[in-house]
Design a protein around this motif. Structure first.
Motif, short mmCIF file in Angstrom:
data_model
loop_
_atom_site.label_atom_id
_atom_site.label_comp_id
_atom_site.label_asym_id
_atom_site.label_seq_id
_atom_site.Cartn_x
_atom_site.Cartn_y
_atom_site.Cartn_z
N ASP A 116 0.87 -1.17 0.00
CA ASP A 116 0.00 0.00 0.00
C ASP A 116 0.91 1.22 0.00
O ASP A 116 1.97 1.22 0.60
N VAL A 117 0.47 2.23 -0.74
CA VAL A 117 1.25 3.45 -0.91
C VAL A 117 0.37 4.64 -0.55
O VAL A 117 -0.83 4.64 -0.84
N HIS A 118 0.95 5.63 0.09
CA HIS A 118 0.22 6.82 0.49
C HIS A 118 -0.31 7.54 -0.75
O HIS A 118 0.41 7.68 -1.74
N VAL A 119 -1.57 8.00 -0.70
CA VAL A 119 -2.18 8.65 -1.86
C VAL A 119 -1.44 9.91 -2.30
O VAL A 119 -1.49 10.27 -3.48
N ASP A 120 -0.75 10.58 -1.39
CA ASP A 120 -0.02 11.79 -1.75
C ASP A 120 1.38 11.50 -2.29
O ASP A 120 2.07 12.42 -2.72
N ASN A 121 1.80 10.26 -2.26
CA ASN A 121 3.15 9.91 -2.71
C ASN A 121 3.12 9.55 -4.19
O ASN A 121 3.28 8.40 -4.59
N ARG A 122 2.94 10.56 -5.01
CA ARG A 122 2.83 10.37 -6.47
C ARG A 122 4.13 9.83 -7.07
O ARG A 122 4.10 9.05 -8.01
N ARG A 123 5.25 10.24 -6.54
CA ARG A 123 6.54 9.76 -7.04
C ARG A 123 6.62 8.24 -6.88
O ARG A 123 6.99 7.53 -7.81
N ALA A 124 6.26 7.73 -5.71
CA ALA A 124 6.30 6.29 -5.48
C ALA A 124 5.30 5.57 -6.37
O ALA A 124 5.61 4.51 -6.93
N GLN A 125 4.11 6.14 -6.52
CA GLN A 125 3.11 5.50 -7.38
C GLN A 125 3.63 5.36 -8.81
O GLN A 125 3.45 4.32 -9.44
#
Length: 157
Positions: A116-125
């Motif tokens: 799961d990835v934080h919704v604000d972490n666009r770089r990771a997404q």
């Protein structure tokens, strides 16, 4: 060089974790009382888990923590933490570390990885999408949740 983290490196791991997480919390990392040092020590020492790191000039510059979560279907591994020092973004370290994770998952007989990835972490997404991660159909987005759930096919690549 990519290798397994040793317990004596827990403080260095916590420092890297904090630097990386600070990049996607505009108001700073929430202070929720989590003892990150104890958490990382536990992850490093777990006999059923792995914490890998990338090291440059004797310093940990990227890390990944994964294990089979309790109650998960057989053949599933969860990537709990994946961080690259912001000073080393876009250098290929993340891709190399991800490749090392996938190699370990295959060696361990895993078929599917989840995270799961934080919704604000666009770089990771964007990074995960480039690596082949896709939205997890078993965990669709829920209104008000701060995480997106992704899935990776370990076998068949």
């Amino acid at each position: 060089m990519i290798r397994t983290v040793v317990p004596a490196e827990a403080e260095a791991v916590v420092a890297l974790h904090a630097r990386a997480r600070a990049t996607y919390y505009p108001d700073g990392i929430p202070q929720d009382g989590t003892d990150w040092l104890a958490g990382w020590r536990s992850a490093i020492e777990r006999p059923d888990g792995h914490v890998l790191c990338a090291v440059e000039r004797g310093r940990i510059v990227a890390l990944a923590s994964f294990r089979t979560p309790e109650g998960a279907p057989m053949g599933t591994v969860k990537l709990f933490q994946f961080h690259v020092d912001p000073d080393h973004w876009r250098t290929g370290l993340g891709t190399a570390l991800h490749t090392a994770c996938v190699e370990q998952w295959r060696a361990d007989g895993k078929e599917t990885a989840v995270l799961d990835v934080h919704v604000d972490n666009r770089r990771a997404q964007a990074f995960y999408a480039r690596q082949g991660w896709t939205p997890d159909p078993e965990n669709p987005p829920v209104a008000g949740d701060h995480h997106l759930f992704l899935r990776y096919a370990v076998i068949g690549e």
